[in-house]
Design a protein around this motif. Structure first.
Motif, PDB file in Angstrom:
ATOM      1  N   ILE A 163       0.877  -1.179   0.000  1.00  0.00           N
ATOM      2  CA  ILE A 163       0.000   0.000   0.000  1.00  0.00           C
ATOM      3  C   ILE A 163       0.911   1.224   0.000  1.00  0.00           C
ATOM      4  O   ILE A 163       1.763   1.364   0.882  1.00  0.00           O
ATOM      5  N   THR A 164       0.746   2.089  -0.988  1.00  0.00           N
ATOM      6  CA  THR A 164       1.747   3.150  -1.185  1.00  0.00           C
ATOM      7  C   THR A 164       1.133   4.550  -1.138  1.00  0.00           C
ATOM      8  O   THR A 164      -0.054   4.733  -1.416  1.00  0.00           O
ATOM      9  N   PRO A 165       1.961   5.559  -0.833  1.00  0.00           N
ATOM     10  CA  PRO A 165       1.505   6.953  -0.781  1.00  0.00           C
ATOM     11  C   PRO A 165       1.715   7.638  -2.127  1.00  0.00           C
ATOM     12  O   PRO A 165       2.254   7.038  -3.058  1.00  0.00           O
ATOM     13  N   TRP A 166       1.345   8.913  -2.185  1.00  0.00           N
ATOM     14  CA  TRP A 166       1.374   9.618  -3.471  1.00  0.00           C
ATOM     15  C   TRP A 166       2.644  10.408  -3.705  1.00  0.00           C
ATOM     16  O   TRP A 166       2.875  10.909  -4.804  1.00  0.00           O
ATOM     17  N   ASN A 167       3.503  10.581  -2.696  1.00  0.00           N
ATOM     18  CA  ASN A 167       4.580  11.571  -2.870  1.00  0.00           C
ATOM     19  C   ASN A 167       5.783  11.055  -3.658  1.00  0.00           C
ATOM     20  O   ASN A 167       6.501  11.834  -4.266  1.00  0.00           O
ATOM     21  N   ALA A 192      -1.572   4.768  -4.259  1.00  0.00           N
ATOM     22  CA  ALA A 192      -2.320   5.897  -3.693  1.00  0.00           C
ATOM     23  C   ALA A 192      -3.367   6.376  -4.693  1.00  0.00           C
ATOM     24  O   ALA A 192      -3.114   6.395  -5.902  1.00  0.00           O
ATOM     25  N   GLN A 193      -4.514   6.770  -4.202  1.00  0.00           N
ATOM     26  CA  GLN A 193      -5.599   7.179  -5.101  1.00  0.00           C
ATOM     27  C   GLN A 193      -5.276   8.467  -5.866  1.00  0.00           C
ATOM     28  O   GLN A 193      -5.847   8.723  -6.913  1.00  0.00           O
ATOM     29  N   ASP A 194      -4.320   9.280  -5.339  1.00  0.00           N
ATOM     30  CA  ASP A 194      -3.954  10.511  -6.051  1.00  0.00           C
ATOM     31  C   ASP A 194      -2.965  10.263  -7.182  1.00  0.00           C
ATOM     32  O   ASP A 194      -2.811  11.127  -8.046  1.00  0.00           O
ATOM     33  N   GLY A 243       2.988   5.358   4.490  1.00  0.00           N
ATOM     34  CA  GLY A 243       1.889   6.318   4.610  1.00  0.00           C
ATOM     35  C   GLY A 243       1.970   7.054   5.922  1.00  0.00           C
ATOM     36  O   GLY A 243       3.028   7.107   6.558  1.00  0.00           O
ATOM     37  N   SER A 244       0.845   7.585   6.344  1.00  0.00           N
ATOM     38  CA  SER A 244       0.821   8.387   7.563  1.00  0.00           C
ATOM     39  C   SER A 244       0.864   7.498   8.800  1.00  0.00           C
ATOM     40  O   SER A 244       0.519   6.306   8.750  1.00  0.00           O
ATOM     41  N   THR A 245       1.230   8.095   9.905  1.00  0.00           N
ATOM     42  CA  THR A 245       1.305   7.341  11.160  1.00  0.00           C
ATOM     43  C   THR A 245      -0.086   6.853  11.573  1.00  0.00           C
ATOM     44  O   THR A 245      -0.232   5.729  12.086  1.00  0.00           O
ATOM     45  N   GLU A 265       6.314   2.283   7.083  1.00  0.00           N
ATOM     46  CA  GLU A 265       7.185   3.451   6.883  1.00  0.00           C
ATOM     47  C   GLU A 265       6.291   4.668   6.946  1.00  0.00           C
ATOM     48  O   GLU A 265       5.499   4.915   6.031  1.00  0.00           O
ATOM     49  N   LEU A 266       6.420   5.457   8.024  1.00  0.00           N
ATOM     50  CA  LEU A 266       5.382   6.449   8.300  1.00  0.00           C
ATOM     51  C   LEU A 266       5.934   7.882   8.327  1.00  0.00           C
ATOM     52  O   LEU A 266       6.877   8.185   7.628  1.00  0.00           O
ATOM     53  N   GLY A 267       5.348   8.724   9.137  1.00  0.00           N
ATOM     54  CA  GLY A 267       5.601  10.169   9.050  1.00  0.00           C
ATOM     55  C   GLY A 267       6.949  10.616   9.594  1.00  0.00           C
ATOM     56  O   GLY A 267       7.705   9.844  10.176  1.00  0.00           O
ATOM     57  N   GLU A 399       4.211  18.659  14.829  1.00  0.00           N
ATOM     58  CA  GLU A 399       3.317  17.833  14.004  1.00  0.00           C
ATOM     59  C   GLU A 399       3.752  17.845  12.539  1.00  0.00           C
ATOM     60  O   GLU A 399       4.194  18.884  12.031  1.00  0.00           O
ATOM     61  N   GLU A 400       3.569  16.719  11.880  1.00  0.00           N
ATOM     62  CA  GLU A 400       3.912  16.663  10.454  1.00  0.00           C
ATOM     63  C   GLU A 400       2.871  17.449   9.664  1.00  0.00           C
ATOM     64  O   GLU A 400       1.678  17.144   9.723  1.00  0.00           O
ATOM     65  N   ILE A 401       3.322  18.471   8.943  1.00  0.00           N
ATOM     66  CA  ILE A 401       2.392  19.295   8.149  1.00  0.00           C
ATOM     67  C   ILE A 401       2.294  18.722   6.731  1.00  0.00           C
ATOM     68  O   ILE A 401       1.248  18.651   6.148  1.00  0.00           O
TER      69      ILE A 401
HETATM   70  P1  NAD Z   1      -1.998   7.994   3.852  1.00  0.00           P
HETATM   71  O1  NAD Z   1      -1.625   7.337   5.126  1.00  0.00           O
HETATM   72  O2  NAD Z   1      -3.194   8.838   3.826  1.00  0.00           O
HETATM   73  O3  NAD Z   1      -2.209   6.891   2.702  1.00  0.00           O
HETATM   74  C1  NAD Z   1      -1.203   5.953   2.400  1.00  0.00           C
HETATM   75  C2  NAD Z   1      -1.846   4.775   1.694  1.00  0.00           C
HETATM   76  O4  NAD Z   1      -2.656   4.084   2.647  1.00  0.00           O
HETATM   77  C3  NAD Z   1      -2.778   5.168   0.546  1.00  0.00           C
HETATM   78  O5  NAD Z   1      -2.636   4.259  -0.516  1.00  0.00           O
HETATM   79  C4  NAD Z   1      -4.159   5.045   1.180  1.00  0.00           C
HETATM   80  O6  NAD Z   1      -5.187   4.796   0.256  1.00  0.00           O
HETATM   81  C5  NAD Z   1      -3.957   3.867   2.101  1.00  0.00           C
HETATM   82  N1  NAD Z   1      -4.909   3.768   3.215  1.00  0.00           N
HETATM   83  C6  NAD Z   1      -5.595   4.765   3.808  1.00  0.00           C
HETATM   84  N2  NAD Z   1      -6.381   4.268   4.793  1.00  0.00           N
HETATM   85  C7  NAD Z   1      -6.170   2.930   4.821  1.00  0.00           C
HETATM   86  C8  NAD Z   1      -6.688   1.870   5.619  1.00  0.00           C
HETATM   87  N3  NAD Z   1      -7.562   2.079   6.591  1.00  0.00           N
HETATM   88  N4  NAD Z   1      -6.252   0.615   5.378  1.00  0.00           N
HETATM   89  C9  NAD Z   1      -5.333   0.383   4.427  1.00  0.00           C
HETATM   90  N5  NAD Z   1      -4.833   1.348   3.624  1.00  0.00           N
HETATM   91  C10 NAD Z   1      -5.237   2.607   3.816  1.00  0.00           C
HETATM   92  O7  NAD Z   1      -0.681   8.786   3.394  1.00  0.00           O
HETATM   93  P2  NAD Z   1      -0.472   9.703   2.113  1.00  0.00           P
HETATM   94  O8  NAD Z   1      -1.235  10.958   2.319  1.00  0.00           O
HETATM   95  O9  NAD Z   1      -0.688   8.933   0.867  1.00  0.00           O
HETATM   96  O10 NAD Z   1       1.100   9.984   2.228  1.00  0.00           O
HETATM   97  C11 NAD Z   1       1.634  10.894   3.105  1.00  0.00           C
HETATM   98  C12 NAD Z   1       2.182  10.230   4.346  1.00  0.00           C
HETATM   99  O11 NAD Z   1       3.097   9.205   3.988  1.00  0.00           O
HETATM  100  C13 NAD Z   1       2.976  11.186   5.221  1.00  0.00           C
HETATM  101  O12 NAD Z   1       2.658  10.980   6.566  1.00  0.00           O
HETATM  102  C14 NAD Z   1       4.420  10.814   4.934  1.00  0.00           C
HETATM  103  O13 NAD Z   1       5.333  11.146   5.956  1.00  0.00           O
HETATM  104  C15 NAD Z   1       4.296   9.346   4.738  1.00  0.00           C
HETATM  105  N6  NAD Z   1       5.442   8.826   3.988  1.00  0.00           N
HETATM  106  C16 NAD Z   1       6.370   8.087   4.664  1.00  0.00           C
HETATM  107  C17 NAD Z   1       7.497   7.609   3.997  1.00  0.00           C
HETATM  108  C18 NAD Z   1       8.513   6.764   4.717  1.00  0.00           C
HETATM  109  O14 NAD Z   1       9.229   6.010   4.056  1.00  0.00           O
HETATM  110  N7  NAD Z   1       8.630   6.842   6.036  1.00  0.00           N
HETATM  111  C19 NAD Z   1       7.668   7.896   2.637  1.00  0.00           C
HETATM  112  C20 NAD Z   1       6.699   8.661   1.985  1.00  0.00           C
HETATM  113  C21 NAD Z   1       5.583   9.116   2.668  1.00  0.00           C
END
Ligand code: NAD
Length: 511
Positions: A163-167, A192-194, A243-245, A265-267, A399-401
């Motif tokens: 499950i991956t983020p958008w950045n 990520a949906q974005d 994704g986020s914490t 891997e989170l915030g 806080e992470e902005i």
């Molecule tokens: P997000 O947590 O909103 O979403 C991440 C992914 O999780 C998305 O694909 C989303 O659809 C999915 N998701 C959301 N709710 C879920 C659930 N209940 N069950 C399973 N999957 C779910 O994060 P984001 O906005 O896409 O990305 C930004 C965050 O990611 C920031 O907090 C950033 O610090 C973190 N990030 C961390 C790293 C790292 O390696 N530590 C790298 C890049 C981004």
């Protein structure tokens, strides 16, 4: 609107817009829900970059079933052969780099030189992991008993959910998919949906390189309807989330119930320390790149700059003057320094922290406003924003902005700086600017984070080193290099007794 099938079977054209499908068992298929969602350009929301499947639990089940079947074949393909396909994908990605980077800027907003870096990171990861196919080393070691041999070998886990983020929409999927494949696992990824397009581009390349049907499956959609069922599925042996914490906590808790391997891997809220003896010009340049690169939307973004009092005023003056000159705009324009926020919700969050910072008594000295006139009117643009005289416990410093908002904090010296740096819930990246080697080594030892840079900002990780953080940044796993191999394999210890008699470890010994 007329719909016709064109080009790759991955998508169909609906008017001028491509409709992308899920990829399950080697087939590009529509979602069982019959619903779709739009991927829009955050620099100009009039542009629909693509239409994607809004999938549900049935799609996840179909993808996991396919991956489970494929695992029985894929795990038996010798690792060097699996790795050759990944090497071939690296060569193809390099050929397609410009096209994919432009797609990424359109769907995600970050400037083109950074999206080229993102694609390059996937290429680098592919080359690195291709080499790993001829290593996957494990220990061989003497047995404590005579005529007995001992070793530990790596085994794949089975179906891995990702499950991956958008950045980092191509780099982060590559950190997960490529080591998992080389290690002999099969994969179901939810982008990520974005930013689903970049994951589709990566997976299409792997498919074109010859990765067999069912080994990689892509299911697009939202967190609760796709990420949730993937995490819960009893046939998924490992979940890797970036994704986020907050989401990490949910995914980690769910995965724990079925004893899945789980990498989170989170915030981050990453500190950069500038001591009195630093090369100030270098620190300013690094702080601008770390703070405003990717519009501050990096988990490793330099969101706190902790400056020793002797150079504080000069640093602030010169840093702010430079931040004001950064060019904001559409990332496809090569002269632009900073693109838009990813979406409206993120922009609102960024702006809300401007109010929070002002209310807390920090001094806003740069930016703080949405840009919405002229070329900015159809995008999610914001000025590079700097607060000074920030206190370490203020929310803007804690806080992470995840936006272009930098907090500058004064400190008395190294010890004070490290205490401020460590005084947050996260522990991803950190950095220090100093010419004093003794101080650099103390910082290397005492900054409690997964990454520390000396005389560089908090961003700039390379793919062959472990990547990840401490505290609320994760659960102790690392991506990148050998860290990824460790996550996508499990150990089997093998003892070979060629003595022709029963030998009892710990018991049969001559004292
Ligand atoms: P997000 O947590 O909103 O979403 C991440 C992914 O999780 C998305 O694909 C989303 O659809 C999915 N998701 C959301 N709710 C879920 C659930 N209940 N069950 C399973 N999957 C779910 O994060 P984001 O906005 O896409 O990305 C930004 C965050 O990611 C920031 O907090 C950033 O610090 C973190 N990030 C961390 C790293 C790292 O390696 N530590 C790298 C890049 C981004």
């Amino acid at each position: 609107m007329a719909t016709e099938t064109v080009g790759s079977p991955a998508f169909i054209a609906s008017g001028n817009t491509k409709v992308y499908k899920n990829f399950i068992d080697g087939e590009w298929v529509e979602s069982s829900t019959g619903e779709t969602f739009e991927d829009r350009n955050p620099a100009d929301t009039r542009e629909v970059v693509g239409i994607f499947q809004k999938s549900g639990k049935d799609d996840v089940n179909a993808a996991v079933d396919a991956a489970k079947r494929a695992f029985e074949r894929w795990r038996l393909v010798p690792a060097p052969r699996r790795a050759e396909l990944v090497f071939r994908a690296a060569e193809m990605l390099a050929e397609r780099k410009e096209e994919y980077s432009r797609d990424m800027t359109r769907e995600m907003g970050k400037v083109i030189k950074e999206t080229r870096g993102d694609t390059q990171e996937a290429i680098d990861t592919a080359y690195y992991m291709a080499g790993e196919g001829r290593r996957l080393f494990g220990p061989t070691t003497p047995s404590e008993l005579p005529n007995k041999f001992a070793m530990a070998v790596r085994h794949p886990l089975g179906v891995c959910g990702m499950i991956t983020p958008w950045n980092f929409p191509m780099a982060i999927p590559s950190w997960k998919l490529l080591p998992a494949l080389v290690c002999g696992n099969t994969c179901v990824i939810k982008p990520a949906q974005d930013t689903p397009l970049s994951t589709f581009n990566l997976v299409r390349t792997l498919t074109d390189a010859g990765v067999p049907n069912g080994v990689i499956n892509v299911v697009s959609g939202f967190g609760s309807s796709v990420g949730g069922p993937l995490t819960e599925h009893s046939d998924v042996r490992a979940i890797s989330l970036t994704g986020s914490t907050a989401v990490g906590r949910t995914v980690g808790t769910t995965a724990a119930k079925s004893f899945k391997h789980c990498s989170l891997e989170l915030g981050g809220k990453n500190p950069m320390i500038v001591l009195d003896d630093a090369n100030l010009e270098l620190a300013i340049e690094g702080g601008l790149w770390g703070g405003f690169g990717t519009t501050g939307q990096r988990c490793t973004a330099t969101s706190r700059i902790i400056v020793q009092k002797g150079v504080y005023r000069e640093f602030v003056e010169r840093y702010v003057a430079r931040a004001k000159r950064l060019k904001v705009g559409n990332g496809l324009d090569e002269s632009v320094d900073m693109g838009p926020a990813i979406n409206e919700a993120q922009l609102k969050t960024d702006l809300s922290y401007v109010d929070i910072g002002k209310d807390e008594g920090a001094k806003l000295v740069c930016g703080g406003h949405r840009l919405e006139k002229g070329e900015y009117q159809h995008g999610y643009f914001m000025e590079p924003t700097v607060f000074i005289d920030v206190e370490p416990k203020m929310r803007i410093a804690q806080e992470e902005i995840f936006g272009p908002v930098v907090s500058i904090i004064a400190c008395n010296g190294l010890e004070d700086a490290i205490e401020i740096a460590n005084g947050i819930e996260y522990g991803l990246s950190s950095s220090i600017y100093t010419k004093d080697v003794n101080k650099a080594f103390v910082a290397m030892r005492d900054l409690y984070a997964g990454i520390t840079y000396i005389n560089a900002p908090t961003i700039g990780a390379e793919v062959h080193l472990p990547f990840g953080g401490t505290k609320a940044t994760g659960n102790g796993h690392r991506e990148g290099g050998i860290g990824a191999i460790d996550f996508y394999t499990e150990w089997k210890s093998v003892y070979i007794d060629y003595s022709d008699k029963l030998q009892k470890a710990q018991i049969d010994r001559v004292d």
